[in-house]
Design an enzyme around this catalytic site. Structure first.
Site, PDB file in Angstrom:
ATOM      1  N   SER A  94       5.411 150.544  39.006  1.00  0.00           N
ATOM      2  CA  SER A  94       5.257 151.854  38.454  1.00  0.00           C
ATOM      3  C   SER A  94       6.535 152.927  39.099  1.00  0.00           C
ATOM      4  O   SER A  94       7.410 152.578  39.324  1.00  0.00           O
ATOM      5  CB  SER A  94       4.074 152.056  38.125  1.00  0.00           C
ATOM      6  N   HIS A 106       0.639 147.870  31.284  1.00  0.00           N
ATOM      7  CA  HIS A 106       1.258 148.373  32.506  1.00  0.00           C
ATOM      8  C   HIS A 106       1.076 147.388  33.696  1.00  0.00           C
ATOM      9  O   HIS A 106       1.823 146.744  34.429  1.00  0.00           O
ATOM     10  CB  HIS A 106       0.969 149.731  32.921  1.00  0.00           C
ATOM     11  N   ASP A 133      20.739 149.145  43.575  1.00  0.00           N
ATOM     12  CA  ASP A 133      19.950 149.628  44.810  1.00  0.00           C
ATOM     13  C   ASP A 133      19.814 148.513  45.638  1.00  0.00           C
ATOM     14  O   ASP A 133      19.201 149.104  46.724  1.00  0.00           O
ATOM     15  CB  ASP A 133      18.759 150.169  44.167  1.00  0.00           C
ATOM     16  N   ASP A 148       7.376 146.783  36.246  1.00  0.00           N
ATOM     17  CA  ASP A 148       7.107 147.647  35.233  1.00  0.00           C
ATOM     18  C   ASP A 148       7.309 148.902  35.852  1.00  0.00           C
ATOM     19  O   ASP A 148       6.649 149.852  35.775  1.00  0.00           O
ATOM     20  CB  ASP A 148       5.850 147.642  34.614  1.00  0.00           C
TER      21      ASP A 148
END
Length: 307
Positions: free
Chosen positions: A141, A243, A188, A169
């Site tokens: 998250s 999630h 990244d 997620d």
């Protein structure tokens, strides 16, 4: 004193970050976990970090909003990875001083937390010659967004990339619509693996990695939608269900890699019509060595172990 200016489409702000050891001690805490050691995990003194060998994989675990260093998925992920390789060294990140605030405040601190983590990674490299190719970040998250900013900062400081980010997620609210450089993106790390389970709700809806995997289409997960239909008042619980399925699937895929094969495909609709319309390439959901790119899809069941 380093001043960071950032203007996002959603939230303009000026963030001041004092990048020294006291800031890291105050805002972010690190616990080192090594197998077969007394106490399992011990807090790291960032001013004098313990020796870490330069020939073992080092995994940073980064929690999300409202959570802390005791996140349940930390231990389940550690145990699963130790079953594959007991040489893994884990660093549990705790940035709860900022994550346990209202969402708008927590999300505005992800770059600050990422910068502190990046400085610690660079310090390990400078102090013990820990190579960046041995560094893996796993974030859930908002923690996935933190991982992205840590990767960016390592590159800024060293012109090198860490090996891999696994983004479970990654958070979507207040990140959807941002420029790629202001959120988790494929640059990244050498490999950025994104597992989408609640895109468009709590999770980020679009591609964000070198490879993006969409279990059950990546928006809602089996068993979670049924709960919503039974009681519309449980919307937040249902979103949390889809999630959090990201890290639950990831752990099961680490334990049972042959059961979670995702197939490269144009989109979820094409995959549902017929897998024969998709490409022949497959990848395991929990593969920590893959260099595959593109979008991948798979179906899972509604209860553990989800296959």
């Amino acid at each position: 004193m380093k001043i960071l200016f950032a203007t996002y489409k959603t939230v303009p702000f000026v963030l001041m970050v004092l990048l020294n050891e006291s800031t890291a001690t105050y805002m972010v805490h690190f616990d080192l976990c090594i197998k077969n050691t007394t106490g399992r995990c011990t807090e790291i003194n960032v001013e004098s970090p313990p020796y870490l060998p330069n020939n073992v994989p080092i995994v940073f675990l980064i929690h999300g909003w409202t959570s802390d260093g005791s996140a349940s998925w930390y231990d389940s992920t550690i145990d699963a990875l130790w079953q594959t390789n007991d040489q893994y060294h884990f660093i549990k990140v705790d940035w709860s001083i900022r994550s346990k605030t209202i969402y708008i405040t927590a999300q505005s601190a992800v770059d600050e937390a990422g910068i502190i983590i990046a400085n610690f990674i660079v310090k390990l490299n400078n102090t013990y010659s820990v190579p960046f190719e041995n560094i893996l970040e796993i974030g859930f998250s908002l923690g996935a967004q933190v991982a992205g900013f840590a990767g960016k900062e390592v590159q800024k400081l060293t012109e090198k990339k860490i090996s891999r980010i696994v983004a479970l997620d990654p958070a979507g609210p207040l990140f959807d619509g941002r420029p790629k450089e202001e959120m988790l993106n494929p640059n990244d790390a050498e490999n950025v693996v994104v597992i989408h389970t609640n895109g468009g709700f709590a999770g980020y809806v679009d591609d964000a990695g070198t490879i993006d995997i969409f279990p059950n289409g990546g928006s809602s997960q089996p068993g979670c939608t049924v709960a919503l239909l039974r009681n519309i008042l449980k919307l937040s619980e249902t979103i949390g269900c889809s999630h959090s399925r990201s890290y639950k699937l990831f752990v099961e895929a680490l334990l049972h890699p042959d059961k979670f094969q995702a197939k490269k495909c144009y989109n979820w609709i094409v995959y549902l019509i017929s897998e024969d319309l998709c490409e022949d390439e497959t990848v395991t959901l929990g593969d920590l060595t893959t260099t595959a790119t593109g979008k991948y899809y798979l179906k899972t069941e509604d209860e553990p172990p989800y296959y």
